[in-house]
Design an enzyme around this catalytic site. Structure first.
Site, mmCIF file in Angstrom:
data_model
loop_
_atom_site.group_PDB
_atom_site.id
_atom_site.type_symbol
_atom_site.label_atom_id
_atom_site.label_comp_id
_atom_site.label_asym_id
_atom_site.label_seq_id
_atom_site.Cartn_x
_atom_site.Cartn_y
_atom_site.Cartn_z
ATOM 1 N N ASN A 74 81.129 -79.096 84.675
ATOM 2 C CA ASN A 74 80.394 -78.753 86.094
ATOM 3 C C ASN A 74 80.147 -80.144 86.887
ATOM 4 O O ASN A 74 80.012 -80.195 88.101
ATOM 5 C CB ASN A 74 79.058 -77.928 85.550
ATOM 6 C CG ASN A 74 78.223 -78.873 84.806
ATOM 7 O OD1 ASN A 74 78.699 -79.939 84.146
ATOM 8 N ND2 ASN A 74 76.872 -79.021 85.110
ATOM 9 N N CYS A 129 73.343 -78.298 84.934
ATOM 10 C CA CYS A 129 72.135 -78.371 83.825
ATOM 11 C C CYS A 129 70.732 -78.528 84.448
ATOM 12 O O CYS A 129 69.812 -77.989 83.873
ATOM 13 C CB CYS A 129 72.680 -79.137 82.667
ATOM 14 S SG CYS A 129 72.692 -80.796 83.147
ATOM 15 N N GLY A 153 76.749 -78.199 71.405
ATOM 16 C CA GLY A 153 76.091 -79.499 70.869
ATOM 17 C C GLY A 153 75.505 -79.573 69.384
ATOM 18 O O GLY A 153 75.471 -80.533 68.891
ATOM 19 N N GLU A 178 73.501 -83.988 75.506
ATOM 20 C CA GLU A 178 73.030 -83.614 76.831
ATOM 21 C C GLU A 178 73.477 -82.180 77.040
ATOM 22 O O GLU A 178 74.253 -81.722 77.265
ATOM 23 C CB GLU A 178 73.358 -84.438 77.999
ATOM 24 C CG GLU A 178 72.604 -84.657 79.179
ATOM 25 C CD GLU A 178 71.053 -84.837 78.646
ATOM 26 O OE1 GLU A 178 70.240 -84.293 78.878
ATOM 27 O OE2 GLU A 178 70.943 -86.004 77.819
ATOM 28 N N GLY A 224 77.193 -80.715 77.441
ATOM 29 C CA GLY A 224 77.872 -79.356 77.175
ATOM 30 C C GLY A 224 76.823 -78.291 76.775
ATOM 31 O O GLY A 224 75.554 -78.412 76.814
ATOM 32 N N SER A 225 77.214 -77.175 75.965
ATOM 33 C CA SER A 225 76.388 -76.362 75.916
ATOM 34 C C SER A 225 75.422 -76.509 74.413
ATOM 35 O O SER A 225 75.975 -77.242 73.668
ATOM 36 C CB SER A 225 77.168 -74.857 75.474
ATOM 37 O OG SER A 225 77.801 -75.041 74.369
HETATM 38 C C1 UN1 Z 1 74.679 -81.796 84.933
HETATM 39 O O1 UN1 Z 1 74.174 -80.916 85.526
HETATM 40 O O2 UN1 Z 1 75.110 -81.887 84.116
HETATM 41 O O3 UN1 Z 1 70.255 -84.407 88.596
HETATM 42 C C2 UN1 Z 1 74.268 -83.268 85.711
HETATM 43 C C3 UN1 Z 1 71.502 -83.625 88.964
HETATM 44 C C4 UN1 Z 1 72.766 -84.802 89.028
HETATM 45 C C5 UN1 Z 1 73.331 -84.559 87.465
HETATM 46 C C6 UN1 Z 1 73.518 -83.092 87.081
HETATM 47 N N1 UN1 Z 1 72.510 -85.871 89.260
HETATM 48 O O4 UN1 Z 1 71.630 -82.779 89.234
#
Ligand code: UN1
Length: 491
Positions: free
Chosen positions: A149, A281, A230, A247, A225-226
């Site tokens: 993504n 995310c 993770g 993350e 990732g998921s």
């Molecule tokens: C992600 O979706 O894994 O703050 C990262 C944000 C971006 C980074 C997203 N700078 O939405």
């Protein structure tokens, strides 16, 4: 186009490997073929990284940083080209793709500055004629396992602090988005980054990811990732006593209070929920609204959502691109069906888009529900698509409780004009990132990025704190008294 791994500064082909097709989610065209590495290829890369790191770790950090500057300038020069590659491969609209490349540029320049800091500590010793300090040293070989993504933004947030700290990197990009990684390999090559400092190995998570995590020559793993993957990475990495940074998912909410500027809130919600087709995310997927303004907010949201133009991200007019693949389409749709069974009311969207150009790609209609129960699956689980649910509350305390009731803790946001509400909310919201009068996305590279609870395991990407993962700290005591001095005893 057949891609190749990038190992020890060479583009590496292994005739025995299978290739997967890389599909443009906007058109279903095959844009490249990506090799799936064998363990033999990975071994070759680990060896190249290990050899390179021995020399790279001795290069003065400000000189290592010079390479980051060169990479940053190259990214700038190629920004438009890279953005197009990114949109074709991943689907996000071109404006957002440019933003993602910019995130890489920002991180390159920011981390280049760290080449002249990489701060340790100096502190007095408790004994006379004794000097005490801590210094940072490289960890060695770093394995990066990164998602589709943010196929270049996220890897670069990890790779640049790793490189400036004197490590060598093995990067396993997501199989859906290898082309942008291949473009990155060309950049490393063009700026003359010493061979083997960054190695890119395409391959399956099950085989190559697992081996990266368990191989004794790889010292640190950074994974985005998921949550389910993770957890496996953490278990395996934990067994091998590795530093593992995770993350993971999010279930981010925007809170709209009764004194909020509702038009501003609507803009922020729409941007953070439907940007990247909800596949961040950090994406907003819950809107927690004060009951006094719930009806008005709902009407304004429906109106704005229905204005969104959906289609191929290369067309500047489109605001929402496709989702990554058909599997994602069906997963998103199953959540929508489930929400209806759970009693939520569909206000707009709720369907896989069909007809015209939509048939070629993976498009889901931006979707809004109301009457969403805070404990329902729609309100608790990460959907990773353009779907949001409205939850009404009576006051700030209830809003915070609903926000904090999920197992994730990445990002949250509150719209209000009351300074007391702002300070209470930023104190009580339990996420790693809190926004006031802005949506849930858009973290900047120089502050820590990451979350609490199921979102991770306490590490942070971005900001100077990213260096904690990529450096070991060594405490050094230098006794220049010429005699035995015993700490804690000779007082
Ligand atoms: C992600 O979706 O894994 O703050 C990262 C944000 C971006 C980074 C997203 N700078 O939405």
């Amino acid at each position: 186009m057949k891609l190749a791994h990038y190992i020890g500064g060479e583009f590496h082909v292994n005739e025995e490997e299978k290739y997967l097709e890389v599909i443009n989610p906007a058109t279903s065209d095959t844009i490249a073929n990506v090799p799936m590495a064998t363990l033999h290829t990975l071994d070759f890369a680990i060896n190249a990284a290990e050899q390179a790191q021995k020399i790279w770790g001795q290069v003065p950090a400000p000189k290592r940083a010079d390479y980051l500057l060169d990479i940053g300038y190259k990214l700038k020069e190629k920004k438009e080209h890279l953005a197009r590659v990114l949109t074709e491969e991943m689907g996000k609209v071109i404006e957002e793709a440019r933003g993602e490349i910019q995130e890489g540029i920002d991180m390159a320049f920011y981390m280049a500055g760290e080449g002249r800091r990489l701060l340790g500590e100096t502190t007095p010793s408790e004994l006379t004629d004794k000097f005490a300090m801590s210094v940072r040293t490289p960890v060695g070989v770093v394995g990066l396992i990164t998602p589709w993504n943010f196929p270049i933004g996220v890897p670069l947030l990890k790779a640049f602090p790793a490189i400036v700290s004197g490590n060598a990197v093995i990067w396993k990009p997501a199989s859906e988005t290898p082309v942008i990684a291949y473009e990155m390999a060309k950049i490393f090559d063009e700026v003359g980054l010493p061979k083997g400092v960054v190695n890119i190995v395409f391959g399956s998570g099950n085989e190559i990811g697992t081996e990266l995590v368990q191989n004794p020559h790889v010292n640190v793993i950074s994974f985005t990732g998921s949550t389910s993957t993770g957890r496996k990475v953490a278990e395996l990495g934990g067994y091998h006593l590795k530093k593992v940074s995770l993350e993971l998912g999010g279930k981010n909410a925007v809170i709209v209070m009764d004194d909020a500027d509702l038009d501003l809130a609507v803009e922020g919600i729409v941007w953070s929920a439907f940007g990247t087709a909800g596949q961040r995310c950090t994406a907003c997927s819950r809107v927690i609204v004060h009951e006094a303004v719930a009806d008005e907010l709902e009407q304004k949201l429906v109106a704005e959502i229905e204005k969104l133009t959906i289609g191929n991200g290369l067309d500047e007019a489109n605001k929402v691109g496709p989702v990554i693949n058909t599997e994602a389409l069906y997963k998103i749709h199953s959540y929508v069906e489930l929400a209806q069974l759970d009693g939520a009311t569909l206000l707009t969207g709720g369907q896989i888009l069909e007809g015209d150009d939509y048939d070629l790609g993976c498009y889901y209609a931006p979707t809004l529900f109301k009457n969403v129960h805070p404990q329902s699956r729609l309100a608790q689980e990460e959907i990773f698509g353009p779907v949001i649910g409205l939850i009404s509350v009576a006051n700030l305390e209830e809003a915070v409780a609903v926000n904090n009731s999920v197992t994730y803790g990445l990002s949250s946001s509150i719209y209000t004009r009351d300074v007391n509400t702002v300070f209470r909310a930023q104190r009580d919201l339990d996420t790693g990132i809190v926004y006031v009068n802005a949506g849930t996305t858009g973290a900047e590279v120089h502050l820590p990025f990451g979350g609490t609870k199921g979102t991770g395991n306490g590490h942070r990407d971005s900001g100077a704190r990213a260096l904690e993962l990529y450096t070991e700290v060594k405490s050094v005591y230098i006794d220049f008294s010429g005699k035995l001095q015993r700490a804690q005893i000779d007082r």
